[in-house]
Design a protein around this motif. Structure first.
Motif, short mmCIF file in Angstrom:
data_model
loop_
_atom_site.label_atom_id
_atom_site.label_comp_id
_atom_site.label_asym_id
_atom_site.label_seq_id
_atom_site.Cartn_x
_atom_site.Cartn_y
_atom_site.Cartn_z
N ARG A 90 -0.03 -4.28 -9.30
CA ARG A 90 -1.10 -4.98 -8.55
C ARG A 90 -0.66 -5.18 -7.11
NH1 ARG A 90 -3.59 -10.19 -11.06
NH2 ARG A 90 -4.82 -10.04 -9.16
N ILE A 91 0.61 -5.56 -6.93
CA ILE A 91 1.10 -5.80 -5.55
C ILE A 91 1.04 -4.51 -4.74
CG2 ILE A 91 3.11 -6.45 -4.15
CD1 ILE A 91 4.04 -8.23 -6.44
N ILE A 92 1.62 -3.41 -5.28
CA ILE A 92 1.75 -2.22 -4.43
C ILE A 92 0.42 -1.48 -4.22
CG2 ILE A 92 4.24 -1.93 -4.83
CD1 ILE A 92 3.65 0.32 -6.71
N SER A 93 -0.61 -1.90 -4.97
CA SER A 93 -1.92 -1.26 -4.75
C SER A 93 -2.61 -1.81 -3.49
CB SER A 93 -2.83 -1.46 -5.96
OG SER A 93 -3.27 -2.81 -6.01
N PHE A 94 -2.09 -2.91 -2.94
CA PHE A 94 -2.77 -3.52 -1.78
C PHE A 94 -2.72 -2.64 -0.52
CE2 PHE A 94 -4.51 -7.78 -2.38
CZ PHE A 94 -4.17 -8.01 -3.71
N GLY A 95 -1.74 -1.75 -0.41
CA GLY A 95 -1.64 -0.91 0.79
C GLY A 95 -2.89 -0.07 0.97
N GLU A 96 -3.34 0.55 -0.10
CA GLU A 96 -4.53 1.41 -0.03
C GLU A 96 -5.78 0.54 0.09
OE1 GLU A 96 -1.79 2.36 -1.48
OE2 GLU A 96 -1.59 4.45 -0.89
N ARG B 134 4.78 7.22 -6.69
CA ARG B 134 4.86 7.33 -5.23
C ARG B 134 4.27 8.67 -4.77
NH1 ARG B 134 7.67 3.59 -2.25
NH2 ARG B 134 6.27 4.40 -0.65
N GLY B 135 3.57 8.63 -3.67
CA GLY B 135 2.90 9.83 -3.18
C GLY B 135 1.63 10.14 -3.96
N GLY B 136 1.17 9.17 -4.79
CA GLY B 136 0.11 9.43 -5.75
C GLY B 136 -1.29 9.61 -5.18
N SER B 137 -1.47 9.41 -3.88
CA SER B 137 -2.82 9.64 -3.33
C SER B 137 -3.22 11.11 -3.43
CB SER B 137 -2.88 9.22 -1.85
OG SER B 137 -2.57 7.87 -1.74
N ASP B 138 -2.23 12.00 -3.40
CA ASP B 138 -2.53 13.43 -3.59
C ASP B 138 -3.17 13.63 -4.97
OD1 ASP B 138 -1.09 13.73 -1.25
OD2 ASP B 138 0.75 14.41 -2.24
N PHE B 139 -2.62 12.90 -5.96
CA PHE B 139 -3.10 12.98 -7.35
C PHE B 139 -4.54 12.47 -7.41
CE2 PHE B 139 -1.29 11.99 -11.91
CZ PHE B 139 -2.05 13.02 -12.42
N LEU C 39 -13.61 11.06 1.09
CA LEU C 39 -12.33 10.81 1.75
C LEU C 39 -11.41 9.99 0.83
CD1 LEU C 39 -12.06 9.83 5.46
CD2 LEU C 39 -10.61 8.74 3.79
N VAL C 40 -10.15 10.38 0.75
CA VAL C 40 -9.15 9.59 0.02
C VAL C 40 -8.12 9.12 1.04
CG1 VAL C 40 -7.33 9.63 -1.75
CG2 VAL C 40 -9.45 10.91 -2.11
N ALA C 41 -7.87 7.81 1.08
CA ALA C 41 -6.92 7.30 2.07
C ALA C 41 -5.68 6.75 1.39
CB ALA C 41 -7.58 6.20 2.90
N SER C 42 -4.50 7.12 1.94
CA SER C 42 -3.23 6.49 1.53
C SER C 42 -3.09 5.19 2.29
CB SER C 42 -2.05 7.35 1.99
OG SER C 42 -1.91 8.48 1.24
N ALA C 43 -2.08 4.43 1.92
CA ALA C 43 -1.72 3.25 2.72
C ALA C 43 -1.19 3.74 4.06
CB ALA C 43 -0.65 2.47 1.99
N LEU C 44 -1.29 2.89 5.10
CA LEU C 44 -0.71 3.27 6.39
C LEU C 44 0.79 3.45 6.19
CD1 LEU C 44 -2.51 0.74 8.78
CD2 LEU C 44 -3.38 2.84 7.81
N SER C 45 1.36 4.35 6.99
CA SER C 45 2.80 4.65 6.87
C SER C 45 3.66 3.38 6.82
CB SER C 45 3.17 5.40 8.14
OG SER C 45 3.92 6.47 7.86
N GLY C 46 4.54 3.30 5.85
CA GLY C 46 5.47 2.16 5.77
C GLY C 46 4.94 0.99 4.97
N VAL C 47 3.61 0.94 4.70
CA VAL C 47 3.04 -0.24 4.06
C VAL C 47 3.44 -0.34 2.58
CG1 VAL C 47 0.86 -1.33 3.37
CG2 VAL C 47 1.18 -0.53 5.71
N THR C 48 3.42 0.81 1.87
CA THR C 48 3.81 0.73 0.46
C THR C 48 5.28 0.29 0.34
OG1 THR C 48 2.22 2.48 0.01
CG2 THR C 48 3.77 1.98 -1.75
N ASN C 49 6.13 0.76 1.25
CA ASN C 49 7.53 0.31 1.21
C ASN C 49 7.61 -1.19 1.44
OD1 ASN C 49 8.43 2.86 0.74
ND2 ASN C 49 9.00 3.30 2.87
N SER C 50 6.78 -1.71 2.34
CA SER C 50 6.80 -3.14 2.60
C SER C 50 6.34 -3.92 1.34
CB SER C 50 5.91 -3.40 3.81
OG SER C 50 5.46 -4.69 3.84
N LEU C 51 5.35 -3.38 0.62
CA LEU C 51 4.88 -4.04 -0.60
C LEU C 51 5.94 -3.96 -1.71
CD1 LEU C 51 1.24 -2.67 -0.41
CD2 LEU C 51 1.89 -5.08 -0.22
N VAL C 52 6.69 -2.86 -1.73
CA VAL C 52 7.79 -2.75 -2.72
C VAL C 52 8.82 -3.84 -2.40
CG1 VAL C 52 9.70 -1.30 -3.49
CG2 VAL C 52 7.43 -0.29 -3.20
#
Ligand code: ADP
Ligand code: ASP
Ligand code: MG
Length: 467
Positions: free
Chosen positions: A122-128, A209-214, A36-49
């Protein structure tokens, strides 16, 4: 089958949705090996940005607020999706210590007084990192033997292009098969953070952005998966964004190159680079709806099937673009002007999405991302004006690109004329035209306010809404 299942933020943003994902994994893990690969919950990466912007202003009240919201969101979803009190406590403690780590990181950056691309990643990786805690807990809660990994722990190694890092595939493949492969035969479901990886020296990087697909296709290639499933909130890749055209239809099958043209030109359902490892290793990718898994979906594979009678398969819209026009009689017959423009933009890190030159050569038009417009015009003025090359650089920031894609367009005559007519019939003026040499797409530029109507007109002209 060995299946990589990637769930996007929209599939994970409530307790019900997390429970739905756990149930899917449970159902499929009886007869398949699942990663399983999980993205951050919706809106969380924007909050980290936002947090990575706030550290520049040291606005501690707003920072504390954002952190509190992140805590609430993850805590609530965990409490409502996990029943076993021991598992719940363990997850809540991990959420709290992960958020403490984020807080200390932010404080460190504030005291240093500068944020670098490396610390931003480092900051924006916390969502995942937070989302896998919740998802792994919910899986364990229903009896699945799940084990969480960061992308780095799983073995994804990248270069140092922070924010848009590139996987170093041979070392990555070797590491992933060592860490994850042995777990699969033991019936363990690895849960891997999407989007984040690390350099060879262990610094955290992100894949754009959107890199969980990758992440999902990198794992697919490394583990020779049978399929990679990108599970999202719509029934696969559609003839256009269903938010614009409600009668948009799922495209059942696409070749890698057709899908690539669609994603590059704004079909947000898939990260454009995600197709690279899949295509290279011939791994099939399915885009599926998490909320309707048995419904229609899209299979992306090597097979370039041209549905008879359908020359154009999809129409996509990119909105955040701008057009730059360079004019001047001095450009006629003079070699090297286009090279000079490309060189100027490359030095400034400005990506060119589209280019077209009139036969008279007195005019070159370029499409770039809107955020680069001011820098683009300034640098072009400095390098071209007053040197006999060009006498005018002007810009329009209220345009959009519409791309019509389909393998059936190759060698087929009159497709461009049909696109132009459909748009003209609505009284919409076309500002610029380009066709890729692959002939898989025709792109037009029009005023932004007319974009949605033009998408609808083209969708109707090629009867994309009917099978
Ligand atoms: P996720 O959170 O699952 O990664 P995204 O928001 O990144 O989801 O991508 C899914 C969205 O892409 C859809 O909700 C849809 O509005 C949008 N989209 C744009 N163009 C297309 C298209 N041609 N086909 C399907 N979806 C599209
Ligand atoms: N969380 C990251 C983003 O929002 C990656 C992803 O969702 O695929 O861009
Ligand atoms: Mg996405």
């Amino acid at each position: 089958m060995k299946i990589i299942m990637k769930f996007g933020g929209t599939s994970l943003c409530s307790a019900d949705k997390v429970r739905n994902v756990s149930k899917i994994v449970k159902d499929y893990s009886f007869n398949n090996q699942i990663i399983l690969v999980a993205s951050a919950l919706s809106g969380v990466t924007n909050s980290l940005v936002r947090l990575s912007e706030l550290v520049k202003t040291s606005n501690s009240e707003k920072i504390v607020n954002e952190l509190e919201k992140l805590n609430e969101l993850h805590t609530n979803i965990s409490k409502n999706s996990i029943k076993d009190p021991n598992i719940e406590n363990e997850v809540l403690e991990s959420i709290s210590s992960t958020l403490d780590e984020l807080k200390r990181l932010l404080e460190g950056i504030i005291s240093l007084g500068e944020i670098t691309p490396r610390s931003r990643d480092r900051i924006i990786s916390f969502g995942e990192r937070l989302s896998v805690l919740v998802v792994t807990g919910a899986l364990k809660d229903i009896g699945i033997n799940a084990e969480k990994f960061t992308g780095a722990e799983a073995g994804i190694v990248t270069d140092e292009e922070y924010g848009e890092a590139n996987p170093l595939m041979s070392i990555t493949k070797m590491k992933i098969s060592k860490t994850l492969q042995p777990l699969l035969s033991k019936g363990i479901v690895p849960v891997v953070t999407g989007f984040m990886a690390a350099t060879q020296t262990g610094d955290i990087t992100t894949l754009g952005r959107g890199g969980s697909d990758f992440t999902a296709t990198i794992l697919g290639a490394a583990l020779s998966a049978d399929e990679v499933w990108i599970c999202t909130d719509v029934n696969g890749m559609m003839t256009t964004d269903p938010k614009i055209m409600p009668n948009a239809r799922t495209i059942p099958q696409l070749s890698y190159s057709e899908a690539l043209e669609m994603t590059v030109f704004g079909a947000k359902a898939l990260h454009p680079r995600a197709l690279e490892p899949a295509q290279e290793n011939k791994i099939s990718v399915r885009i599926k709806n998490t909320f309707n898994l048995s419904g229609s979906d899209t299979l992306i594979s090597n097979d370039q099937s041209v549905v008879r009678g359908k020359v154009a398969k999809s129409v996509a819209l990119i909105k955040d673009v701008a057009m730059v026009n360079i004019e001047g009689a001095g450009m006629v017959g003079k070699p090297g002007i286009a090279a000079k423009i490309f060189d100027t933009f490359a030095r400034e890190g400005i990506n060119i999405l589209m280019i077209s030159q009139s036969v008279s050569e007195a005019n070159i038009s370029l499409i770039i991302r809107r955020k680069h417009l001011e820098k683009a015009v300034n640098t072009l003025e400095i390098s071209l004006l007053g040197r006999g090359f060009a006498n005018r650089v002007n810009a329009e920031d209220d345009v959009g690109v519409i791309a019509v894609v389909g393998a059936g367009m190759q060698g087929s005559q009159g497709v461009a004329a049909r696109v132009f007519n459909a748009v003209a019939k609505k009284g919409i003026n076309i500002r610029m035209i380009a066709q890729g040499s692959s002939e898989l797409n025709i792109s037009i530029v029009i005023k932004e306010k007319n974009c949605e109507n033009a998408v609808k007109a083209i969708h109707e002209e090629f009867e994309m809404g009917t099978p």
